[in-house]
Design a protein around this motif. Structure first.
Motif, PDB file in Angstrom:
ATOM      1  N   MET A   1      -7.125 -18.525   3.540  1.00 15.08           N
ATOM      2  CA  MET A   1      -5.840 -17.951   3.946  1.00 15.08           C
ATOM      3  C   MET A   1      -5.579 -18.056   5.451  1.00 15.08           C
ATOM      4  O   MET A   1      -4.439 -17.950   5.893  1.00 15.08           O
ATOM      5  CB  MET A   1      -5.788 -16.476   3.536  1.00 15.08           C
ATOM      6  N   GLU A   2      -6.631 -18.217   6.230  1.00 16.09           N
ATOM      7  CA  GLU A   2      -6.517 -18.368   7.685  1.00 16.09           C
ATOM      8  C   GLU A   2      -5.842 -17.169   8.346  1.00 16.09           C
ATOM      9  O   GLU A   2      -5.011 -17.329   9.245  1.00 16.09           O
ATOM     10  CB  GLU A   2      -5.758 -19.656   8.018  1.00 16.09           C
ATOM     11  N   PHE A   3      -6.168 -15.963   7.878  1.00 13.24           N
ATOM     12  CA  PHE A   3      -5.675 -14.779   8.581  1.00 13.24           C
ATOM     13  C   PHE A   3      -6.651 -14.409   9.697  1.00 13.24           C
ATOM     14  O   PHE A   3      -7.762 -14.941   9.781  1.00 13.24           O
ATOM     15  CB  PHE A   3      -5.466 -13.598   7.617  1.00 13.24           C
ATOM     16  N   LYS A   4      -6.226 -13.475  10.540  1.00 13.75           N
ATOM     17  CA  LYS A   4      -7.023 -13.111  11.709  1.00 13.75           C
ATOM     18  C   LYS A   4      -7.834 -11.835  11.468  1.00 13.75           C
ATOM     19  O   LYS A   4      -9.044 -11.812  11.673  1.00 13.75           O
ATOM     20  CB  LYS A   4      -6.104 -12.930  12.918  1.00 13.75           C
ATOM     21  N   ASP A   5      -7.149 -10.760  11.078  1.00 17.05           N
ATOM     22  CA  ASP A   5      -7.823  -9.479  10.832  1.00 17.05           C
ATOM     23  C   ASP A   5      -7.138  -8.740   9.694  1.00 17.05           C
ATOM     24  O   ASP A   5      -5.939  -8.957   9.424  1.00 17.05           O
ATOM     25  CB  ASP A   5      -7.809  -8.592  12.089  1.00 17.05           C
ATOM     26  N   ILE A   6      -7.913  -7.837   9.065  1.00 15.24           N
ATOM     27  CA  ILE A   6      -7.389  -6.996   7.995  1.00 15.24           C
ATOM     28  C   ILE A   6      -7.745  -5.538   8.307  1.00 15.24           C
ATOM     29  O   ILE A   6      -8.876  -5.233   8.696  1.00 15.24           O
ATOM     30  CB  ILE A   6      -7.999  -7.374   6.625  1.00 15.24           C
ATOM     31  N   LEU A   7      -6.741  -4.658   8.141  1.00 19.66           N
ATOM     32  CA  LEU A   7      -6.954  -3.215   8.300  1.00 19.66           C
ATOM     33  C   LEU A   7      -6.548  -2.528   7.009  1.00 19.66           C
ATOM     34  O   LEU A   7      -5.581  -2.949   6.352  1.00 19.66           O
ATOM     35  CB  LEU A   7      -6.124  -2.645   9.450  1.00 19.66           C
ATOM     36  N   LEU A   8      -7.271  -1.477   6.648  1.00 16.62           N
ATOM     37  CA  LEU A   8      -6.893  -0.630   5.519  1.00 16.62           C
ATOM     38  C   LEU A   8      -6.594   0.763   6.055  1.00 16.62           C
ATOM     39  O   LEU A   8      -7.412   1.354   6.773  1.00 16.62           O
ATOM     40  CB  LEU A   8      -8.018  -0.577   4.487  1.00 16.62           C
ATOM     41  N   ILE A   9      -5.413   1.274   5.702  1.00 14.64           N
ATOM     42  CA  ILE A   9      -4.920   2.537   6.254  1.00 14.64           C
ATOM     43  C   ILE A   9      -4.624   3.490   5.099  1.00 14.64           C
ATOM     44  O   ILE A   9      -3.978   3.112   4.117  1.00 14.64           O
ATOM     45  CB  ILE A   9      -3.649   2.293   7.096  1.00 14.64           C
TER      46      ILE A   9
ATOM     47  N   LYS B   1      -4.538   7.121   8.529  1.00 10.07           N
ATOM     48  CA  LYS B   1      -5.813   6.925   9.221  1.00 10.07           C
ATOM     49  C   LYS B   1      -6.355   5.523   8.931  1.00 10.07           C
ATOM     50  O   LYS B   1      -6.301   5.065   7.792  1.00 10.07           O
ATOM     51  CB  LYS B   1      -6.838   7.966   8.776  1.00 10.07           C
ATOM     52  N   ILE B   2      -6.863   4.883   9.972  1.00 10.62           N
ATOM     53  CA  ILE B   2      -7.463   3.555   9.795  1.00 10.62           C
ATOM     54  C   ILE B   2      -8.886   3.752   9.275  1.00 10.62           C
ATOM     55  O   ILE B   2      -9.760   4.281   9.973  1.00 10.62           O
ATOM     56  CB  ILE B   2      -7.474   2.780  11.123  1.00 10.62           C
ATOM     57  N   LEU B   3      -9.114   3.329   8.030  1.00 15.88           N
ATOM     58  CA  LEU B   3     -10.415   3.542   7.391  1.00 15.88           C
ATOM     59  C   LEU B   3     -11.293   2.288   7.394  1.00 15.88           C
ATOM     60  O   LEU B   3     -12.511   2.386   7.240  1.00 15.88           O
ATOM     61  CB  LEU B   3     -10.206   4.013   5.948  1.00 15.88           C
ATOM     62  N   PHE B   4     -10.652   1.129   7.560  1.00 13.28           N
ATOM     63  CA  PHE B   4     -11.414  -0.117   7.549  1.00 13.28           C
ATOM     64  C   PHE B   4     -10.723  -1.123   8.467  1.00 13.28           C
ATOM     65  O   PHE B   4      -9.491  -1.202   8.514  1.00 13.28           O
ATOM     66  CB  PHE B   4     -11.498  -0.692   6.133  1.00 13.28           C
TER      67      PHE B   4
ATOM     68  N   LYS C   1     -13.489  -5.363  15.430  1.00 16.21           N
ATOM     69  CA  LYS C   1     -14.491  -4.400  15.895  1.00 16.21           C
ATOM     70  C   LYS C   1     -14.014  -3.530  17.050  1.00 16.21           C
ATOM     71  O   LYS C   1     -14.589  -2.471  17.324  1.00 16.21           O
ATOM     72  CB  LYS C   1     -15.764  -5.148  16.306  1.00 16.21           C
ATOM     73  N   SER C   2     -12.967  -3.959  17.747  1.00 14.77           N
ATOM     74  CA  SER C   2     -12.474  -3.176  18.892  1.00 14.77           C
ATOM     75  C   SER C   2     -11.610  -1.990  18.456  1.00 14.77           C
ATOM     76  O   SER C   2     -11.281  -1.128  19.272  1.00 14.77           O
ATOM     77  CB  SER C   2     -11.666  -4.075  19.831  1.00 14.77           C
ATOM     78  N   ILE C   3     -11.235  -1.944  17.167  1.00 15.36           N
ATOM     79  CA  ILE C   3     -10.401  -0.848  16.659  1.00 15.36           C
ATOM     80  C   ILE C   3     -11.304   0.272  16.149  1.00 15.36           C
ATOM     81  O   ILE C   3     -12.205   0.041  15.341  1.00 15.36           O
ATOM     82  CB  ILE C   3      -9.461  -1.340  15.548  1.00 15.36           C
TER      83      ILE C   3
ATOM     84  N   ASP D   1       0.882  -3.957  21.030  1.00 16.63           N
ATOM     85  CA  ASP D   1       0.501  -2.906  20.092  1.00 16.63           C
ATOM     86  C   ASP D   1      -0.654  -2.095  20.669  1.00 16.63           C
ATOM     87  O   ASP D   1      -1.674  -2.650  21.093  1.00 16.63           O
ATOM     88  CB  ASP D   1       0.087  -3.507  18.749  1.00 16.63           C
ATOM     89  N   GLU D   2      -0.478  -0.767  20.676  1.00 16.59           N
ATOM     90  CA  GLU D   2      -1.478   0.115  21.273  1.00 16.59           C
ATOM     91  C   GLU D   2      -2.797   0.104  20.498  1.00 16.59           C
ATOM     92  O   GLU D   2      -3.860   0.372  21.083  1.00 16.59           O
ATOM     93  CB  GLU D   2      -0.940   1.545  21.345  1.00 16.59           C
ATOM     94  N   ILE D   3      -2.746  -0.176  19.213  1.00 11.88           N
ATOM     95  CA  ILE D   3      -3.968  -0.197  18.398  1.00 11.88           C
ATOM     96  C   ILE D   3      -4.805  -1.432  18.745  1.00 11.88           C
ATOM     97  O   ILE D   3      -6.008  -1.342  18.986  1.00 11.88           O
ATOM     98  CB  ILE D   3      -3.635  -0.196  16.896  1.00 11.88           C
ATOM     99  N   PHE D   4      -4.163  -2.579  18.766  1.00 10.31           N
ATOM    100  CA  PHE D   4      -4.865  -3.829  19.054  1.00 10.31           C
ATOM    101  C   PHE D   4      -5.034  -4.080  20.544  1.00 10.31           C
ATOM    102  O   PHE D   4      -5.780  -4.961  20.947  1.00 10.31           O
ATOM    103  CB  PHE D   4      -4.108  -5.009  18.431  1.00 10.31           C
ATOM    104  N   GLU D   5      -4.281  -3.311  21.361  1.00 14.41           N
ATOM    105  CA  GLU D   5      -4.289  -3.443  22.819  1.00 14.41           C
ATOM    106  C   GLU D   5      -3.819  -4.830  23.265  1.00 14.41           C
ATOM    107  O   GLU D   5      -4.233  -5.348  24.299  1.00 14.41           O
ATOM    108  CB  GLU D   5      -5.673  -3.139  23.402  1.00 14.41           C
TER     109      GLU D   5
END
Length: 522
Positions: free
Chosen positions: A117-125, A130-133, A137-139, A176-180
């Protein structure tokens, strides 16, 4: 043919016969002047519309590529959100039942999918934001998007829209403040057993879009593809361009009299035309709008390059004209001025022979003609001069007003940034450990700022530390940290005013504001 032309033009000439070796090239050159002039007029009339159609065709191809890319990533993000592995791990994380092996297995699954798929990052909220996954690594896991610090982030806003409508959503491409840093994000609701349990945030690579924009095969030397989006009253460019590698996230104020070619595109329009680009250079352009990400896309070429064939044709016309004049001068010199005699003899031909003898003299007619032409030229120059002066005055006033508004907006943003930091420190919403992160974030969001310094009053930072003043300076794309308190005592009024004046003025102004506030209360 040459003999007939000679007979017509030189019928009043009684000298020796003129050699065809001189007259034939002259006639060819005269025909060349007419043909080249007609060619110039045709190209002048058709070259801009032809280039506009070419740019529109290129733009449609690029738009198709962009929509295909966005559709691909959108489909993949939905696929991941619907996957049982995603639902399982999120539910385990919500129930605090996830084991290290569960997380490791899910990361292995994502690693395999990432290659396809060539994506960069995945987050689960989670449902409560709340960011659970996170594969980034910087998040920090457990970060809540509803916190004051993050509630206005592009991720939080996109997550809110996705949750409200239960549909996938493309986040705005800002810092984005989360990813800085700026991040291209898609948020997708995760439904498990017909219940909404959280959101998947899918980040894809900027390089995919760069590849589309930086393909210049059909755009000659100055052509380029520009992407931009609207941010309140500004136009924000989203990626570097061919002519400006630092264009990304630069802001421009829309201009009324000389509209930027990108203005119509960010407002949802489509079309072709001529305009002024971000460099202030006239361009031939085509523009469209990409609704999925609310970006405008512009294909453009410099007008100067587009009109290069016209300049080449004009140069050819000048050369042919000079050659024709050279042949004419040679004939006039060698054969006792046959052309001047022919012009003089025209006054005895019909219908000029019917004109009053007092005014039919050819030199007199030429004198009248050039006198009128000179008068018309002077009047036209005076009109154009006045028009240009008036237009220039209006442009200057308009530019000054826009510049003043822009300066005011910048100063307001600087004031808001500094006051926001001060308020967060005073209300203890900003911890001492997060100072540098906060400064870096504010510098990234405000391209006009080059450095931010936070100076604490004596012993305000810590009972054991008298002075503490971290400063972050931006140099190109890097940040340099400087501790002002190690360089000099910024609280000492005896120090050089240039060094300590900023601190002393801030303290004085704050005292004045406090007194004014107390007086208003009383």
């Amino acid at each position: 043919m040459a003999k007939r032309l000679n007979k017509y033009f030189f019928s009043l000439y009684q000298g020796k016969s003129i050699s065809p070796w001189l007259t034939i090239p002259l006639y060819i050159l005269l025909i060349g002047i007419c043909a080249t002039g007609a060619w110039y007029l045709y190209i002048n009339h058709s070259i801009i519309p032809k280039t506009q159609k070419k740019l529109w065709s290129i733009l449609l191809e690029k738009e198709t590529e962009m929509n295909a890319l966005l559709k691909k990533h959108d489909k993949q993000s939905i696929q991941l959100a619907k996957n049982d592995n995603t639902k399982k791990i999120l539910q385990l994380l919500i129930d605090n039942a996830a084991q290290k092996t569960d997380i490791k297995d899910y990361k292995s699954y994502l690693a395999a999918e990432s290659e396809k798929m060539e994506f960069k990052d995945i987050l689960l909220i989670s449902r409560d934001k709340k960011i659970l996954f996170s594969t980034n690594k910087s998040i920090t896991l457990g970060t809540n998007l509803t916190d004051e610090k993050y509630k206005n982030s592009t991720l939080a806003k996109s997550c809110e829209r996705s949750t409200t409508c239960l549909t996938d959503d493309f986040a705005q491409y800002f810092f984005d403040e989360i990813f800085e840093k700026p991040a291209l994000l898609i948020t997708v609701p995760i439904i498990n057993n017909k219940k909404f349990i959280g959101t998947l945030a899918y980040q894809f690579k900027e390089q995919d879009i760069y590849r589309i924009a930086h393909e210049y095969t059909q755009l000659e030397k100055t052509g380029e593809i520009i992407f931009a989006q609207q941010d309140e009253t500004f136009i924000v460019y989203t990626i570097p361009s061919r002519n400006d590698s630092d264009l990304a996230f630069k802001k421009k104020v829309p201009h009324k009299k000389q509209p930027l070619s990108v203005q119509a595109s960010v407002l949802g329009g489509q079309g072709i035309g001529t305009a002024i680009d971000y460099r202030g250079i006239p361009v031939v352009t085509a523009w469209t709008f990409i609704p999925k990400i609310n970006w405008g896309m512009v294909a453009k070429m410099d007008t100067l390059e587009v009109c290069t064939p016209l300049q080449n044709i004009f140069n050819i016309l000048i050369i042919i004209t000079l050659l024709a004049l050279a042949f004419l001068i040679i004939i006039e010199y060698l054969y006792d001025m046959p052309f001047l005699r022919w012009l003089w003899g025209l006054q005895y031909t019909f219908p000029l022979n019917k004109i009053n003898p007092r005014i039919k003299n050819i030199p007199f007619l030429f004198f009248i003609f050039f006198t009128l032409l000179t008068a018309a030229t002077l009047l036209h120059y005076k009109y154009i001069h006045q028009h240009i002066m008036q237009s220039t005055k209006e442009d200057i006033i308009d530019d000054i007003n826009q510049g003043a508004q822009q300066i005011s907006s910048i100063l307001n943003k600087i004031s808001f940034t500094s006051q926001s930091i001060a308020d967060d420190l005073q209300l203890k919403r900003l911890s001492n450990d997060d100072l540098i992160k906060r400064i870096k974030r504010d510098l990234s969001e405000n391209s006009t700022l080059t450095s931010i310094t936070i100076a604490f009053a004596p012993y305000a930072y810590s009972p054991d530390i008298r002075l503490f003043a971290p400063s972050l300076v931006r140099e190109n794309n890097t940040y340099k940290e400087i501790m002002i308190d190690t360089l000099y005592d910024y609280t000492d009024p005896r120090e050089n005013t240039l060094k300590t004046g900023w601190y002393q003025r801030a303290i004085t102004n704050e005292k004045k504001r406090s007194m004014a506030h107390k007086l208003q209360k009383n």
